[in-house]
Design a protein around this motif. Sequence first.
Motif, PDB file in Angstrom:
ATOM      1  N   VAL A  64       8.979  12.524   9.261  1.00 60.85           N
ATOM      2  CA  VAL A  64       9.129  11.206   9.864  1.00 60.85           C
ATOM      3  C   VAL A  64       7.800  10.796  10.510  1.00 60.85           C
ATOM      4  O   VAL A  64       7.171  11.592  11.218  1.00 60.85           O
ATOM      5  CB  VAL A  64      10.249  11.188  10.924  1.00 60.85           C
ATOM      6  N   LEU A  65       7.408   9.576  10.283  1.00 64.85           N
ATOM      7  CA  LEU A  65       6.203   9.032  10.909  1.00 64.85           C
ATOM      8  C   LEU A  65       6.599   8.329  12.209  1.00 64.85           C
ATOM      9  O   LEU A  65       7.277   7.302  12.199  1.00 64.85           O
ATOM     10  CB  LEU A  65       5.516   8.055   9.959  1.00 64.85           C
ATOM     11  N   VAL A 102       5.088   5.247   2.666  1.00 66.48           N
ATOM     12  CA  VAL A 102       4.480   6.574   2.572  1.00 66.48           C
ATOM     13  C   VAL A 102       5.488   7.553   1.976  1.00 66.48           C
ATOM     14  O   VAL A 102       6.632   7.641   2.443  1.00 66.48           O
ATOM     15  CB  VAL A 102       4.027   7.092   3.955  1.00 66.48           C
ATOM     16  N   HIS A 103       5.070   8.274   0.954  1.00 67.40           N
ATOM     17  CA  HIS A 103       5.880   9.368   0.421  1.00 67.40           C
ATOM     18  C   HIS A 103       5.303  10.673   0.939  1.00 67.40           C
ATOM     19  O   HIS A 103       4.178  11.035   0.625  1.00 67.40           O
ATOM     20  CB  HIS A 103       5.875   9.376  -1.111  1.00 67.40           C
ATOM     21  N   ASN A 134       7.695   4.879  11.041  1.00 66.50           N
ATOM     22  CA  ASN A 134       8.902   4.781  10.201  1.00 66.50           C
ATOM     23  C   ASN A 134       8.633   4.159   8.827  1.00 66.50           C
ATOM     24  O   ASN A 134       9.550   3.585   8.225  1.00 66.50           O
ATOM     25  CB  ASN A 134       9.990   3.979  10.928  1.00 66.50           C
ATOM     26  N   ARG A 135       7.420   4.298   8.333  1.00 62.51           N
ATOM     27  CA  ARG A 135       7.115   3.762   7.009  1.00 62.51           C
ATOM     28  C   ARG A 135       7.323   4.788   5.907  1.00 62.51           C
ATOM     29  O   ARG A 135       7.010   4.528   4.744  1.00 62.51           O
ATOM     30  CB  ARG A 135       5.669   3.229   6.962  1.00 62.51           C
ATOM     31  N   GLN A 136       7.856   5.962   6.236  1.00 60.89           N
ATOM     32  CA  GLN A 136       8.153   6.956   5.213  1.00 60.89           C
ATOM     33  C   GLN A 136       9.381   6.535   4.409  1.00 60.89           C
ATOM     34  O   GLN A 136      10.288   5.891   4.933  1.00 60.89           O
ATOM     35  CB  GLN A 136       8.402   8.338   5.841  1.00 60.89           C
ATOM     36  N   PHE A 150       0.863  -1.184   0.000  1.00 61.59           N
ATOM     37  CA  PHE A 150       0.000   0.000   0.000  1.00 61.59           C
ATOM     38  C   PHE A 150       0.901   1.236   0.000  1.00 61.59           C
ATOM     39  O   PHE A 150       1.643   1.481   0.956  1.00 61.59           O
ATOM     40  CB  PHE A 150      -0.916  -0.019   1.219  1.00 61.59           C
ATOM     41  N   LEU A 151       0.830   2.000  -1.086  1.00 60.09           N
ATOM     42  CA  LEU A 151       1.747   3.107  -1.317  1.00 60.09           C
ATOM     43  C   LEU A 151       0.984   4.432  -1.206  1.00 60.09           C
ATOM     44  O   LEU A 151       0.198   4.786  -2.088  1.00 60.09           O
ATOM     45  CB  LEU A 151       2.386   2.967  -2.702  1.00 60.09           C
ATOM     46  N   PHE A 152       1.217   5.147  -0.122  1.00 54.04           N
ATOM     47  CA  PHE A 152       0.498   6.389   0.160  1.00 54.04           C
ATOM     48  C   PHE A 152       1.307   7.594  -0.305  1.00 54.04           C
ATOM     49  O   PHE A 152       2.506   7.699  -0.010  1.00 54.04           O
ATOM     50  CB  PHE A 152       0.232   6.517   1.661  1.00 54.04           C
ATOM     51  N   ILE A 153       0.640   8.496  -1.006  1.00 53.12           N
ATOM     52  CA  ILE A 153       1.238   9.786  -1.377  1.00 53.12           C
ATOM     53  C   ILE A 153       0.571  10.845  -0.510  1.00 53.12           C
ATOM     54  O   ILE A 153      -0.641  11.083  -0.615  1.00 53.12           O
ATOM     55  CB  ILE A 153       1.034  10.088  -2.866  1.00 53.12           C
TER      56      ILE A 153
END
Length: 361
Positions: free
Chosen positions: A94-95, A87-88, A107-109, A57-60
């Motif tokens: 930073v998440l 996540v972009h 830390n999924r960024q 799952f790729l979040f912008i």
Amino acid sequence: MKRKGVGVAKRKRLIRMAWCLLLLVFLGTLYLHSLSEGGSTMSETEEESQNKNKIAFLFIARNRLPLDMIWHAFFEEEKEGRFSILVHSRPGFVLNKVTTRSPFFFNRQVNNSVQVDWGEASMLEAERILLRNALLDPDNDRFVFLSDSCIPLYNFSYTYDYIMSSMRSFVDSFADTKEGRYNPRMNPVIPIQNWRKGSQWAVLIRKHAEAVVNDKTVFPQFQKHCRRRSLPEFWRDQPFPVNPAKEHNCIPDEHYVQTLIAQEGLEGEIIRRSLTHSAWDLSATRDKERRGWHPVTYRLNDATPSLIQFIKGIDNIHYETENRREWCASKGRPAPCFLFSRKFTRSAALKLLNSSLIAVR
């Protein structure tokens, strides 16, 4: 005795032929039964392998993920770890516990993000960065682009089965014959017959994700020749256009993946529709230049059972420029067209979750 022997042999041949015919009919029935949408088949071994594969799952996002708790409820249901998250966001963001309440996003960024401007090729670069990072995990087999205003409409199990049951990508793609966004300067690298339009919210199989990341032909042409027309609020920061009305207008993210797939001869490997619903209201703004540029944003008062029922009830999509109607199916049977929807404010999404109007659990 000789005639009797000949008769017995003949009967044996006929019996063998009958068994062969029955076997062919049986195999043909299995083939037709296993046809999924788009005509792809999947063996039992392949199905077992698919169940072990993951969806990326790729979040912008601009900064934070305002709907993180909606997605937390969605991912929480999955106990087998059949997903990954990337996540972009803006560079340096930073998440962590301060910026998100969901541990799923810690830390999924991606750490090599770029500053994204709407209507610029930087959006394409963000997509390519997400795919490049996601492809590092060999278990990632499907790649779903999502915005920070997307919500899931169904639970994880249904979503996973729907996406993984097809061997093809879901890419909204159609011939762009009306708006004149094709720039003749792209020719002959990108001929006009390969020019396509559609939603950027695609679901890609691994082969097509690799094609996007490895692309060294189409992307440079988009960087040079596909950008949106200058907007008045940016004229202070950019050279004033000599004649704004004559500027070429092109929105890269609405054309890139579709055109690349056509350019690479891969259109036979996609289902030509998106799994993400957006509502385009041409009367949503008084500014004629902006009508239709952005989808409708659903706010608190819009979050009603009738809205969700309407979106879930859509079972076909009509493409006017091609006079084509795409009937939606999954595993060879009629199915809802959309698994996700946008654009929802945080208050609207939380209302839907708390009212159990979206069954993500």
